[in-house]
Design a protein around this motif. Structure first.
Motif, PDB file in Angstrom:
ATOM      1  N   GLU A 132      -9.397   8.723  -0.222  1.00  0.00           N
ATOM      2  CA  GLU A 132     -10.642   9.381   0.176  1.00  0.00           C
ATOM      3  C   GLU A 132     -11.864   8.920  -0.616  1.00  0.00           C
ATOM      4  OE1 GLU A 132     -10.440  11.348   2.887  1.00  0.00           O
ATOM      5  OE2 GLU A 132      -8.338  10.793   2.822  1.00  0.00           O
ATOM      6  N   ASN A 133     -11.707   8.759  -1.923  1.00  0.00           N
ATOM      7  CA  ASN A 133     -12.867   8.580  -2.794  1.00  0.00           C
ATOM      8  C   ASN A 133     -13.168   7.133  -3.142  1.00  0.00           C
ATOM      9  OD1 ASN A 133     -13.251  11.382  -2.946  1.00  0.00           O
ATOM     10  ND2 ASN A 133     -11.603  11.512  -4.457  1.00  0.00           N
ATOM     11  N   LEU A 134     -13.039   6.241  -2.215  1.00  0.00           N
ATOM     12  CA  LEU A 134     -13.309   4.831  -2.472  1.00  0.00           C
ATOM     13  C   LEU A 134     -14.719   4.520  -1.980  1.00  0.00           C
ATOM     14  CD1 LEU A 134     -11.971   2.309  -3.598  1.00  0.00           C
ATOM     15  CD2 LEU A 134     -11.204   1.771  -1.298  1.00  0.00           C
ATOM     16  N   SER A 135     -15.636   4.335  -2.907  1.00  0.00           N
ATOM     17  CA  SER A 135     -17.001   4.009  -2.483  1.00  0.00           C
ATOM     18  C   SER A 135     -17.270   2.542  -2.797  1.00  0.00           C
ATOM     19  CB  SER A 135     -18.012   4.919  -3.179  1.00  0.00           C
ATOM     20  OG  SER A 135     -17.970   4.724  -4.569  1.00  0.00           O
ATOM     21  N   LEU A 136     -17.633   1.822  -1.768  1.00  0.00           N
ATOM     22  CA  LEU A 136     -17.881   0.390  -1.893  1.00  0.00           C
ATOM     23  C   LEU A 136     -19.371   0.111  -1.806  1.00  0.00           C
ATOM     24  CD1 LEU A 136     -15.048  -0.795   0.501  1.00  0.00           C
ATOM     25  CD2 LEU A 136     -15.043  -0.940  -1.991  1.00  0.00           C
ATOM     26  N   ALA A 137     -19.792  -0.887  -2.555  1.00  0.00           N
ATOM     27  CA  ALA A 137     -21.204  -1.269  -2.555  1.00  0.00           C
ATOM     28  C   ALA A 137     -21.526  -2.063  -1.279  1.00  0.00           C
ATOM     29  CB  ALA A 137     -21.497  -2.123  -3.785  1.00  0.00           C
ATOM     30  N   TYR A 138     -22.806  -2.082  -0.914  1.00  0.00           N
ATOM     31  CA  TYR A 138     -23.275  -2.944   0.169  1.00  0.00           C
ATOM     32  C   TYR A 138     -23.094  -4.387  -0.307  1.00  0.00           C
ATOM     33  CZ  TYR A 138     -26.352  -5.074   3.579  1.00  0.00           C
ATOM     34  OH  TYR A 138     -26.837  -5.854   4.579  1.00  0.00           O
ATOM     35  N   PRO A 139     -22.653  -5.324   0.488  1.00  0.00           N
ATOM     36  CA  PRO A 139     -22.367  -5.291   1.924  1.00  0.00           C
ATOM     37  C   PRO A 139     -20.910  -4.961   2.262  1.00  0.00           C
ATOM     38  CG  PRO A 139     -22.316  -7.549   1.164  1.00  0.00           C
ATOM     39  CD  PRO A 139     -22.605  -6.677  -0.051  1.00  0.00           C
ATOM     40  N   LEU A 140     -20.080  -4.685   1.240  1.00  0.00           N
ATOM     41  CA  LEU A 140     -18.667  -4.405   1.502  1.00  0.00           C
ATOM     42  C   LEU A 140     -18.476  -3.130   2.321  1.00  0.00           C
ATOM     43  CD1 LEU A 140     -17.229  -5.263  -2.014  1.00  0.00           C
ATOM     44  CD2 LEU A 140     -17.162  -6.689   0.034  1.00  0.00           C
ATOM     45  N   ASN A 141     -19.394  -2.183   2.189  1.00  0.00           N
ATOM     46  CA  ASN A 141     -19.250  -0.922   2.920  1.00  0.00           C
ATOM     47  C   ASN A 141     -19.456  -1.083   4.430  1.00  0.00           C
ATOM     48  OD1 ASN A 141     -22.009  -1.242   2.957  1.00  0.00           O
ATOM     49  ND2 ASN A 141     -22.475   0.631   1.830  1.00  0.00           N
ATOM     50  N   LYS A 142     -19.879  -2.274   4.888  1.00  0.00           N
ATOM     51  CA  LYS A 142     -20.029  -2.530   6.330  1.00  0.00           C
ATOM     52  C   LYS A 142     -18.722  -3.041   6.952  1.00  0.00           C
ATOM     53  CE  LYS A 142     -22.826  -5.834   5.946  1.00  0.00           C
ATOM     54  NZ  LYS A 142     -23.615  -6.990   6.276  1.00  0.00           N
ATOM     55  N   LEU A 143     -17.781  -3.445   6.104  1.00  0.00           N
ATOM     56  CA  LEU A 143     -16.553  -4.075   6.595  1.00  0.00           C
ATOM     57  C   LEU A 143     -15.514  -3.044   7.016  1.00  0.00           C
ATOM     58  CD1 LEU A 143     -16.126  -6.773   3.800  1.00  0.00           C
ATOM     59  CD2 LEU A 143     -17.221  -7.053   6.033  1.00  0.00           C
ATOM     60  N   LYS A 144     -14.636  -3.463   7.908  1.00  0.00           N
ATOM     61  CA  LYS A 144     -13.490  -2.629   8.296  1.00  0.00           C
ATOM     62  C   LYS A 144     -12.581  -2.547   7.076  1.00  0.00           C
ATOM     63  CE  LYS A 144     -10.103  -1.203  11.254  1.00  0.00           C
ATOM     64  NZ  LYS A 144      -9.867   0.193  11.187  1.00  0.00           N
ATOM     65  N   LEU A 145     -12.278  -1.323   6.642  1.00  0.00           N
ATOM     66  CA  LEU A 145     -11.428  -1.084   5.480  1.00  0.00           C
ATOM     67  C   LEU A 145     -10.171  -0.348   5.926  1.00  0.00           C
ATOM     68  CD1 LEU A 145     -10.864  -0.764   2.343  1.00  0.00           C
ATOM     69  CD2 LEU A 145     -12.139   1.382   2.520  1.00  0.00           C
ATOM     70  N   ILE A 146      -9.026  -0.879   5.514  1.00  0.00           N
ATOM     71  CA  ILE A 146      -7.771  -0.159   5.750  1.00  0.00           C
ATOM     72  C   ILE A 146      -7.079   0.060   4.412  1.00  0.00           C
ATOM     73  CG2 ILE A 146      -7.491  -1.124   8.072  1.00  0.00           C
ATOM     74  CD1 ILE A 146      -5.094  -2.744   6.889  1.00  0.00           C
ATOM     75  N   HIS A 147      -6.292   1.114   4.344  1.00  0.00           N
ATOM     76  CA  HIS A 147      -5.477   1.380   3.155  1.00  0.00           C
ATOM     77  C   HIS A 147      -4.050   0.996   3.512  1.00  0.00           C
ATOM     78  CE1 HIS A 147      -8.358   3.514   0.579  1.00  0.00           C
ATOM     79  NE2 HIS A 147      -8.950   3.769   1.743  1.00  0.00           N
ATOM     80  N   SER A 148      -3.412   0.257   2.621  1.00  0.00           N
ATOM     81  CA  SER A 148      -2.052  -0.177   2.891  1.00  0.00           C
ATOM     82  C   SER A 148      -1.118   0.415   1.849  1.00  0.00           C
ATOM     83  CB  SER A 148      -2.026  -1.705   2.901  1.00  0.00           C
ATOM     84  OG  SER A 148      -1.155  -2.216   1.955  1.00  0.00           O
ATOM     85  N   ASN A 149      -0.122   1.110   2.341  1.00  0.00           N
ATOM     86  CA  ASN A 149       0.927   1.635   1.483  1.00  0.00           C
ATOM     87  C   ASN A 149       2.233   1.365   2.218  1.00  0.00           C
ATOM     88  OD1 ASN A 149       2.873   3.216   0.192  1.00  0.00           O
ATOM     89  ND2 ASN A 149       1.322   4.637  -0.558  1.00  0.00           N
ATOM     90  N   LEU A 150       2.919   0.309   1.810  1.00  0.00           N
ATOM     91  CA  LEU A 150       4.105  -0.126   2.546  1.00  0.00           C
ATOM     92  C   LEU A 150       5.289   0.813   2.351  1.00  0.00           C
ATOM     93  CD1 LEU A 150       3.881  -3.995   2.078  1.00  0.00           C
ATOM     94  CD2 LEU A 150       3.005  -2.571   3.928  1.00  0.00           C
ATOM     95  N   GLU A 151       5.235   1.672   1.318  1.00  0.00           N
ATOM     96  CA  GLU A 151       6.312   2.651   1.127  1.00  0.00           C
ATOM     97  C   GLU A 151       6.169   3.808   2.105  1.00  0.00           C
ATOM     98  OE1 GLU A 151       6.068   3.933  -2.978  1.00  0.00           O
ATOM     99  OE2 GLU A 151       8.056   3.097  -3.323  1.00  0.00           O
TER     100      GLU A 151
END
Length: 185
Positions: A132-151
């Motif tokens: 929930e609390n992942l804040s990314l700086a511009y320009p990264l905050n414009k990108l599609k972000l997914i969280h991966s947890n393979l477990e």
């Protein structure tokens, strides 16, 4: 058959090889950590990924070392790439800073569209996955972000990668059509 080259880049020990193996369904070196030297190329064939009954697509997944000592090789790795997946460990503050450099080098300098880039916050086994609390700086905050947890949710991760690969195929096809139309007109 359509061919697409996708680079997996990001800081050292972020999980690039683990995700490359997972996506390509390879079992190579799956249990122990071994830093990638330069680049490792995995082929991943996906029939009918674009939904039509076409010939399918062969993806070359270029699992690039996160070690900046290979920086001199980066222009050669980037040549003719169709997409970039930036992978990082969201629990390491240094990774959040470093991914800005990876984005600048591998996306902005090519130049690729932001839609050709996927940002993956890779949660290692046993980590406290705070998504929930992942804040990314511009320009990264414009990108599609997914969280991966393979477990916890490997199928969700696989579906997100398939959606991304479909978007890459669409971009390649649209580019090819524009090229053909410019030749005709």
């Amino acid at each position: 058959m359509l061919r697409a080259k996708v680079l997996l880049v990001g800081p050292r020990e972020s999980g690039k090889s683990v995700l490359a193996n997972f996506v390509s369904e390879s079992t190579e070196g799956i249990c122990s950590y071994s830093p990638t030297q330069g680049v490792r190329i995995l082929e991943y064939e996906k029939p009918n990924l674009s939904g039509n009954k076409g010939a399918g697509c062969r993806f070359e997944l270029w699992d690039c070392s996160g070690d900046q000592k290979f920086e001199a090789c980066w222009p050669a790795l980037m040549k003719d790439s169709h997409g970039v997946i930036i992978i990082f460990n969201p629990e390491l503050p240094s990774h959040l800073k470093e991914i800005e450099m990876w984005y600048s080098c591998f996306v902005q300098q090519q130049p690729l569209l932001d839609s050709q880039c996927l940002l993956v916050a890779h949660h290692k086994p046993g980590s406290a996955a705070d998504t929930e609390n992942l804040s990314l700086a511009y320009p990264l905050n414009k990108l599609k972000l997914i969280h991966s947890n393979l477990e916890e949710d490997p199928e969700d991760v696989r579906m997100e990668f398939i959606k991304y690969f479909r978007s890459i195929i669409t971009i390649i096809n649209e580019s090819r059509e524009r090229e053909e139309m410019s030749i005709i007109s």
